[in-house]
Enzyme design. Structure first.
Site, PDB file in Angstrom:
ATOM      1  N   SER A 119      30.026  41.591   7.992  1.00 58.54           N
ATOM      2  CA  SER A 119      30.941  42.254   8.912  1.00 58.54           C
ATOM      3  C   SER A 119      31.863  43.233   8.179  1.00 58.54           C
ATOM      4  O   SER A 119      31.391  44.190   7.598  1.00 58.54           O
ATOM      5  CB  SER A 119      31.737  41.202   9.694  1.00 58.54           C
ATOM      6  OG  SER A 119      32.452  41.777  10.750  1.00 58.54           O
ATOM      7  N   ASP A 174      30.878  44.971  15.264  1.00 51.63           N
ATOM      8  CA  ASP A 174      31.399  44.014  16.235  1.00 51.63           C
ATOM      9  C   ASP A 174      32.883  44.273  16.492  1.00 51.63           C
ATOM     10  O   ASP A 174      33.427  43.856  17.511  1.00 51.63           O
ATOM     11  CB  ASP A 174      31.142  42.564  15.810  1.00 51.63           C
ATOM     12  CG  ASP A 174      31.846  42.142  14.532  1.00 51.63           C
ATOM     13  OD1 ASP A 174      32.295  43.019  13.769  1.00 51.63           O
ATOM     14  OD2 ASP A 174      31.926  40.926  14.280  1.00 51.63           O
ATOM     15  N   ASP A 213      33.760  48.597  12.147  1.00 51.34           N
ATOM     16  CA  ASP A 213      33.508  47.996  10.843  1.00 51.34           C
ATOM     17  C   ASP A 213      32.018  48.094  10.544  1.00 51.34           C
ATOM     18  O   ASP A 213      31.264  48.752  11.264  1.00 51.34           O
ATOM     19  CB  ASP A 213      34.008  46.554  10.799  1.00 51.34           C
ATOM     20  CG  ASP A 213      33.318  45.650  11.808  1.00 51.34           C
ATOM     21  OD1 ASP A 213      32.673  46.165  12.745  1.00 51.34           O
ATOM     22  OD2 ASP A 213      33.421  44.419  11.667  1.00 51.34           O
ATOM     23  N   ASP A 260      29.386  46.170  10.789  1.00 56.76           N
ATOM     24  CA  ASP A 260      28.353  45.712  11.728  1.00 56.76           C
ATOM     25  C   ASP A 260      28.705  46.017  13.172  1.00 56.76           C
ATOM     26  O   ASP A 260      28.005  45.589  14.092  1.00 56.76           O
ATOM     27  CB  ASP A 260      28.085  44.216  11.555  1.00 56.76           C
ATOM     28  CG  ASP A 260      29.257  43.341  11.984  1.00 56.76           C
ATOM     29  OD1 ASP A 260      30.416  43.792  11.863  1.00 56.76           O
ATOM     30  OD2 ASP A 260      29.026  42.199  12.427  1.00 56.76           O
TER      31      ASP A 260
END
Length: 447
Positions: A92, A239, A235, A237
């Site tokens: 992440s 999410d 960020d 990834d």
């Protein structure tokens, strides 16, 4: 083994191919027959995916590999593929040397503690149910090179869920991550999109992966210097989603949470937020006869609360936003599109933010190897001295002036202290009270 955001840490130390192999084996042993798998742009992800696929198929599960995609893109694909679970290889917002593994249910919700504990027990006992030679699972690649199927489906879902304006100018900072679906959806709707750090690169050369105000200075400058209506930043990834108003100001997470919550909730509704959320959100919801419901810190806990019928939205000030009617995975692209729709309807993100009250909040940390012991003692002292004490996650004390929170960090040897009130003097006093409780607890425990 699993924290609030899966298992995560430095590659070659905490995160190895051996661990990934065993997690794949355990997931199949636990009953998953079909598993969707994807990863972010970190180079180590390819190795870890191969190990996961080996473990899954070795124990009889079939796998659908959707390639390098955003975490919410992969999570959404679990239900669409009729799979039993999903795996995303990602750290992440962590720095480039890290990686991790996070597991997802068919509802798009991260595995809860019980399911993570089952996987951990199987791994630690090496209690794997290996398949016979004719029962080994298969791997199907879904347009992995072009990265098409899962992302196109996510983009369609975004445009169906949100009525996007066609006259906005939006700066999209992808942070060298995998959130391209945001730019695709906005562009397809007719928005003027300018991307920053759009080349996927797991070293994150453009800026650090975490979308904080400190890390997003360039994006703020670009928005301020152009005629952009807003900026959105992801960020690694995707999410998470944070925002920049048309003046180039980074929008605080609590303010963004208040705007989203007020948009989604009506009389009698609840919004799930972690215990360290600002009073700003509760006050914004009270104005529309809705209220907050508190959870421990971590998007998995927020997602779990959104399974209750009167909880219409959930979010964390760190940038995780959950619309349970769409998916229980934090969906940064959905948040970006929803914010664009909100700005299109209201006209100015800066004006919306400026209309919100600003409450002073104090935060600090105390480094200690005895964090849980100290927090436990703080709870004992607080229970004897205060009437309104919550132990949902750490020790949160409510007073007439405001609140303070003492909790153990989930990832570092720290006790975190937060205090907030509606005026500066009360915030300072509450913070000093909380700090004194930590000092007293440490002294009592000989720390």
């Amino acid at each position: 083994m699993f924290g609030t955001s899966g298992v995560r840490g430095p590659v070659g130390d905490e995160i190895t191919a051996g661990l990934a192999l065993d997690v794949g084996r355990a997931l199949a042993t636990d009953g998953a027959e079909t598993v969707v798998i994807g990863r972010d742009a970190r180079d180590s992800g390819a190795m870890l995916v191969r190990a996961l696929l080996a473990g899954l198929t070795e124990c009889g599960a079939d796998a659908v590999d959707v390639g390098v995609e955003a975490t919410p893109t992969v999570a959404r694909a679990v239900a669409r593929e009729g799979a039993d679970a999903g795996v995303v290889v990602t750290a992440s917002h962590n720095p480039a040397p890290d990686n991790g593994i996070k597991l997802w249910t068919a509802s798009g919700r991260a595995f809860d503690e019980e399911r993570n504990d089952r996987i951990t027990e199987i791994v630690e006992a090496a209690a794997f149910d290996f398949a016979d030679h004719d029962g080994i699972g298969t791997v199907e690649e879904r347009d992995v090179v072009a990265g098409g199927d899962a992302r196109r489906a996510h983009e369609r879902a975004l445009r169906e869920a949100v009525s996007l304006p066609d006259d906005l100018s939006v700066v999209v900072d992808l942070g060298n991550g995998v959130g391209r679906v945001t730019a695709d959806a906005l562009h397809a709707a007719g928005c003027d999109v300018e991307t920053l750090n759009a080349q996927r690169d797991g070293r994150f050369p453009g800026r650090p992966s975490e979308p904080t105000a400190e890390n997003c200075g360039t994006a703020c400058e670009v928005v301020a210097a152009t005629d952009a209506d807003l900026g959105v930043v992801h960020d690694g990834d995707a999410d998470r989603l944070m925002a920049i108003d048309e003046r180039g100001r980074f929008v605080a997470g609590d303010a963004l949470l208040a705007l989203f919550a007020r948009r989604e909730a009506g009389p009698g509704d609840r919004v799930a937020v972690p215990v360290d959320t600002s009073l700003l959100v509760a006050d914004a919801l009270a104005a529309v006869d809705a209220e907050v419901t508190y959870t421990p810190v971590g998007d998995a806990y927020v997602a779990a609360e959104t399974t209750k019928p009167d909880v219409v939205f959930g979010g964390e000030p760190s940038g995780a936003w959950i619309w349970p009617a769409q998916t229980r995975c934090p969906d940064g692209p959905l948040a970006a599109c929803t914010l664009a729709a909100l700005v299109g309807a209201e006209g100015s993100l800066a004006a919306m933010v400026d209309d919100l009250p600003a409450y002073p909040i104090r935060r600090d940390s105390v480094r200690t190897e005895a964090k849980r012991v100290i927090v436990e003692r703080v709870g004992e002292i607080a229970a004897a001295e205060y009437d309104d004490v919550s132990t949902l996650d750490g020790i949160r004390v409510e007073t007439d002036a405001g609140w303070f929170l003492v909790r153990a960090s989930g990832t570092e040897p720290l006790v975190r202290i937060t205090a907030e009130a509606r005026d500066e003097a009360d915030a300072a006093a509450l913070f000093e009270t909380a700090r004194d409780l930590v000092d007293r607890a440490a002294a009592d425990r000989g720390q």
